[in-house]
Structures are given as C-alpha cells and as structure tokens.
Motif scaffolding. Structure first.
Motif, PDB file in Angstrom:
ATOM      1  N   GLY A   1      43.874  51.425  38.183  1.00 30.46           N
ATOM      2  CA  GLY A   1      43.832  50.933  36.806  1.00 30.46           C
ATOM      3  C   GLY A   1      44.867  51.612  35.937  1.00 30.46           C
TER       4      GLY A   1
ATOM      5  N   VAL B   1      48.878  55.321  35.436  1.00 39.56           N
ATOM      6  CA  VAL B   1      48.061  54.671  36.464  1.00 39.56           C
ATOM      7  C   VAL B   1      47.172  55.718  37.100  1.00 39.56           C
ATOM      8  CG1 VAL B   1      48.120  53.478  38.687  1.00 39.56           C
ATOM      9  CG2 VAL B   1      49.750  52.853  36.913  1.00 39.56           C
TER      10      VAL B   1
ATOM     11  N   CYS C   1      36.727  49.717  34.226  1.00 44.47           N
ATOM     12  CA  CYS C   1      37.856  49.109  33.515  1.00 44.47           C
ATOM     13  C   CYS C   1      39.129  49.149  34.362  1.00 44.47           C
ATOM     14  CB  CYS C   1      38.122  49.842  32.206  1.00 44.47           C
ATOM     15  SG  CYS C   1      36.744  49.817  31.052  1.00 44.47           S
ATOM     16  N   GLN C   2      39.850  48.046  34.331  1.00 49.68           N
ATOM     17  CA  GLN C   2      41.134  47.993  35.031  1.00 49.68           C
ATOM     18  C   GLN C   2      42.298  48.327  34.112  1.00 49.68           C
ATOM     19  OE1 GLN C   2      40.852  43.959  36.442  1.00 49.68           O
ATOM     20  NE2 GLN C   2      40.212  44.644  38.462  1.00 49.68           N
ATOM     21  N   PHE C   3      42.075  48.211  32.824  1.00 43.80           N
ATOM     22  CA  PHE C   3      43.135  48.469  31.847  1.00 43.80           C
ATOM     23  C   PHE C   3      42.523  49.016  30.572  1.00 43.80           C
ATOM     24  CE2 PHE C   3      45.656  46.917  28.194  1.00 43.80           C
ATOM     25  CZ  PHE C   3      46.862  47.556  28.462  1.00 43.80           C
TER      26      PHE C   3
ATOM     27  N   LEU D   1      38.433  54.233  34.105  1.00 39.39           N
ATOM     28  CA  LEU D   1      39.392  53.469  34.904  1.00 39.39           C
ATOM     29  C   LEU D   1      38.974  53.360  36.363  1.00 39.39           C
ATOM     30  CD1 LEU D   1      42.896  54.649  33.645  1.00 39.39           C
ATOM     31  CD2 LEU D   1      41.906  52.354  33.453  1.00 39.39           C
ATOM     32  N   SER D   2      39.174  52.173  36.919  1.00 34.74           N
ATOM     33  CA  SER D   2      38.989  51.986  38.359  1.00 34.74           C
ATOM     34  C   SER D   2      40.277  52.449  39.049  1.00 34.74           C
ATOM     35  CB  SER D   2      38.700  50.515  38.661  1.00 34.74           C
ATOM     36  OG  SER D   2      39.765  49.700  38.202  1.00 34.74           O
TER      37      SER D   2
END
Length: 176
Positions: free
Chosen positions: A75, A174, A52-54, A71-72
C-alpha cells in the motif's frame, strides 16, 4: 477539498476520510456524500489493521505508526506538506520573525518497512488582489488564528495585490 479531488480521481474505490472537527465532517459529508466520513484523529483511526491500500495526508499532521498500521502490504502513502518557502511573503508580513525549517525533516520519522518511492516539489505564485481572497487564504492556514488580528487585518485590507509563493513537497511511500 483535497479528499474530494482524490475521490473524484478514484471513483471505483471505497473512500474514507477523517477530521477531528465535527463541523468540518458535517460540511464534508454534504460536499462528497460518496465517501465515508469519520470524526477521528489520525493518532487513533477506527479502522482495522492493513485495511487501506492508499492513504493521503495533505497539509495535515501525520502519525506515521498509525499510517503503517492501516496500510496493507504494498500500500501507498501520499504526504503533501509545505516547504520552507511556502507562503513566505505572507508569513513575513504577519510575523516579526519567520522560523525556518527543513523541507525533509519528516523523513526521519518514517518507520522501518516504509520506503520513499518518489518525491518532488511544486511551486507557483499567486497574486491576490481582492481582500476576500486574502481573507480566504488566511482562513485556510494556521496563520488565520496564530497571527495577531492587527497583522491579519493589514494583510486583508492592503490595497496592493499580495503576491505569494505556494510551495509544497509531495512524497510517496510504499509499505514493504
């Protein structure tokens, strides 16, 4: 509601949403069929690591380590939650004692590698003059089942408008 708003704002993204309630997911599927809906807990999301980016957590419990796993690198995680003043006028009418809490207590739970990038508070007042509006507000909060039936009925049936403060904190993190 919140997930649908995010999906509408990001129409080219592949969106996934989850809830632990099968009935809530059934209703959500009808509301926004463009998202992939999952009956799952945030404690064990059936998705791959760094997929997931977000992520968004809006007025819901958050498993920070699971969020970090999903998260990546680079992300982001948006967390929105109540402040100590959120719905204070309602809580004062529903309970004999209103517990205080820290608006930033969740920051102690943020795992290493996730950094707070932005934070702000949004606050405004609602005036709910109709009984159905007060019933709807109660239904969308934990107070709809935590408070006594008698106190809930008093709030709903009061002929005077209920003026209530909506106060939420928005944090954006982040993954480094």
């Amino acid at each position: 509601y919140y997930t649908a708003q995010i999906a509408d704002a990001l129409p080219n993204a592949d969106g996934y949403a989850l809830d632990i309630s099968r009935e809530a997911v059934k209703r959500a599927c009808k509301r926004n069929p463009n998202l992939s809906w999952l009956v799952a807990s945030m404690a064990r999301v059936p998705m791959a690591d760094a997929s997931c980016q977000f992520l968004a957590s809006v007025f819901s419990p958050l498993d920070w380590l699971e969020a970090k796993r999903l998260l990546s690198p680079g992300g982001g995680l948006m967390r929105v939650g109540p402040t100590r003043g959120h719905l204070m006028e309602l809580r004062e009418r529903l309970y004999d004692e209103v517990r205080d809490y820290s608006d930033d207590k969740h920051l102690a739970l943020v795992p290493d590698g996730m950094q707070l990038q932005h934070s702000e508070t949004l606050e405004f007042t609602l005036s709910l003059s109709e009984p159905q509006d007060r019933a709807n507000l109660l239904a969308m909060t934990p107070h709809g089942w935590r408070a006594s039936a008698e106190r809930r009925a008093q709030v709903i049936e009061d002929p005077q408008p209920l003026k209530v403060t909506v106060s939420m904190r928005y944090d954006f993190f982040v993954l480094q």
